[in-house]
Design an enzyme around this catalytic site. Structure first.
Site, short mmCIF file in Angstrom:
data_model
loop_
_atom_site.label_atom_id
_atom_site.label_comp_id
_atom_site.label_asym_id
_atom_site.label_seq_id
_atom_site.Cartn_x
_atom_site.Cartn_y
_atom_site.Cartn_z
N CYS A 47 3.90 4.90 10.64
CA CYS A 47 4.87 4.26 9.75
C CYS A 47 4.10 3.71 8.56
CB CYS A 47 5.65 3.19 10.49
SG CYS A 47 4.63 1.87 11.15
N ALA A 48 4.57 2.62 7.98
CA ALA A 48 3.95 2.10 6.76
C ALA A 48 2.55 1.53 7.00
CB ALA A 48 4.83 1.03 6.13
#
Length: 478
Positions: free
Chosen positions: A27-28
């Site tokens: 993810c981020a």
């Protein structure tokens, strides 16, 4: 050779090798692993890798916090590991194999509400802004609102309700869409189903209580009548309707020939669902939702409300570790419908602030450690803006005592919030900007709670560090 090659090789070795990776994505800020045998991952050695800022296990996934450079590191890792790129949805499916029944139910609930959060956050901010310009006497020595002073602000106030109404009154449309999307049913039919719950043809849900029996419109089938009642802002009726529709459509696809499925399946899944939604599921869901909101609000306003608030404020951060915090979204939405606001969200925002304040204390304690500041400063900033994961998993759980200090600060702030009746318009922005989602008349006391959530965790973290508390058991759970 990439600058991440050595770290990627180390991570691969300590995670149990390629054969121990069932799925991997990112993810981020985090690498997300679904491991064949989670016990093979050596957490201590993984966290000793320079690029790794922490680890934790959640929703059946072993997650390694890397930071903003995670996408580049991920590309290098999958190349060295010889594993294929995996979508987040595929990783979630694989991760569910590592979950128990309760964890799977919570994961499903999270999948339904997570896509709705951006709209709810915007809606909360809009309601807060409308209240500031329309309810607070800011002009003429505290006797006039902005709306009363200017046609421009009156127009802004009226226009913004277009968005606010779309988000909250028509929330069932988003819920039925999210359920259909989650279950793998036709998303457009999920939207249509949601519209049938909030159609302008129906008596608005907010007007049912004050309506006489003869004033409620009905569908008259001769042998039976069905009341035309809408379910604006209702959560549980929309979830039940979305689940029934999805189950019907998915199973009908299996038995109806492809040659006629495009015509038959939508009709046989949508029409019965709409009928049952207005005769069985809607009334049942309404009663369940009313019961839940009554119990929660009754607990918060009872003589033991302070105890409920203290418990919630203390355990909310540990709930985030387990993923159980996703249940609060449904409760918040139900409270918003029943009470025109929610007392839960303010406590959640204060918990975020408390976690950030504990990290702020760690920045002070380790102020001479440049390497530590590279992790803790961005973590504190993101936490104060409502994103707690880098702070909780990268700093507070790593050391242990800052996490405990934040829990205590959150507990005291929650008692102040509930004790003074603080209410938020809706789920909103977490952390310091959370005050924008608070009902105007409660902003001052929420600000007091914010000060408490900043000061107590900071002081306790410094005190605990001098007492040499060491790590607490939460570190093992992470």
């Amino acid at each position: 050779m990439s600058k991440y090659s050595e770290s990627a090789k180390q991570l691969l070795d300590e995670i149990g090798g390629s054969e121990n990776i069932s799925a991997v994505t990112h993810c981020a800020t985090r690498m997300r692993f679904v491991l064949v045998d989670p016990k093979k991952a050596d957490v201590e050695k993984i966290e000793a890798i320079p690029i790794v800022k922490g680890t934790f296990t959640q929703a059946g996934q072993f997650q390694v916090i890397v930071g903003n450079e995670v996408s580049t590191f991920y590309n290098e890792f999958v190349k060295i590991a010889g594993v294929s790129d995996t979508s987040k949805d595929d990783a979630k499916v694989a991760a569910k194999k590592n979950m128990n029944f309760l964890q799977r139910m919570i994961a499903h609930l999270a999948d339904i509400f997570t896509p709705l959060i951006p709209a709810l956050v915007v809606g909360g901010l809009i309601l807060g802004f409308r209240n500031v310009i329309g309810e607070i006497n800011l002009l003429e020595d505290g006797t006039m609102t902005l709306v009363e002073s200017s046609q421009f602000w009156a127009g802004v106030h009226s226009f913004l309700w277009l968005i606010g109404e779309a988000i909250f009154h028509f929330l069932p449309v988003g819920i039925t869409w999210a359920v259909a999307r989650k279950m793998g049913a036709s998303q457009i039919l999920g939207i249509v189903l949601g519209i049938t719950l909030v159609s302008p043809q129906l008596l608005n849900a907010y007007g049912v209580a004050g309506a006489e029996t003869g004033d409620i419109p009905v569908w008259d089938f001769g042998f039976a009548q069905i009341e035309m009642i809408g379910y604006q802002a209702q959560v549980i009726p929309a979830i039940l309707a979305g689940l029934l529709f999805s189950v019907l459509e998915i199973n009908l696809r299996k038995v109806i020939p492809n040659s006629i499925s495009m015509i038959v399946v939508p009709f046989l899944s949508l029409v019965p669902t709409v009928l049952l939604a207005h005769t069985v599921l809607g009334p049942i869901g309404w009663q369940i939702g009313t019961f839940i909101s009554d119990v929660v609000y009754g607990g918060l306003t009872s003589a033991f409300g302070w105890l409920f608030a203290a418990l919630f404020g203390f355990v909310y951060a540990p709930l985030v570790i387990t993923g159980l915090h996703h249940m609060t979204n449904a409760i918040d939405l139900q409270l918003m419908n029943a009470l025109d606001g929610t007392p839960l969200w303010p406590m959640i925002a204060l918990s975020n602030i408390a976690q950030g304040s504990a990290v702020l204390a760690m920045i002070y304690i380790n102020r001479k450690n440049k390497e530590e500041r590279q992790v803790s400063v961005p973590a504190a900033i993101s936490c104060y803006l409502g994103v707690t994961e880098p702070a909780m998993f990268g700093i507070n759980l790593k050391y242990g005592y800052p996490f405990l200090a934040a829990m205590i600060g959150s507990m005291v702030a929650a008692v102040i919030s509930v004790g003074s009746g603080v209410m938020a318009y809706s789920i909103g922005v977490g952390g310091l900007p959370g005050i924008l989602s608070i009902q105007t008349e409660h902003m001052l006391m929420f600000a007091v709670g914010m000060v408490v959530a900043i000061v107590i965790p900071f002081i306790l973290t410094v005190v605990f560090s001098k007492m040499n508390f060491g790590k607490i058991p939460f570190q093992k759970r992470a």
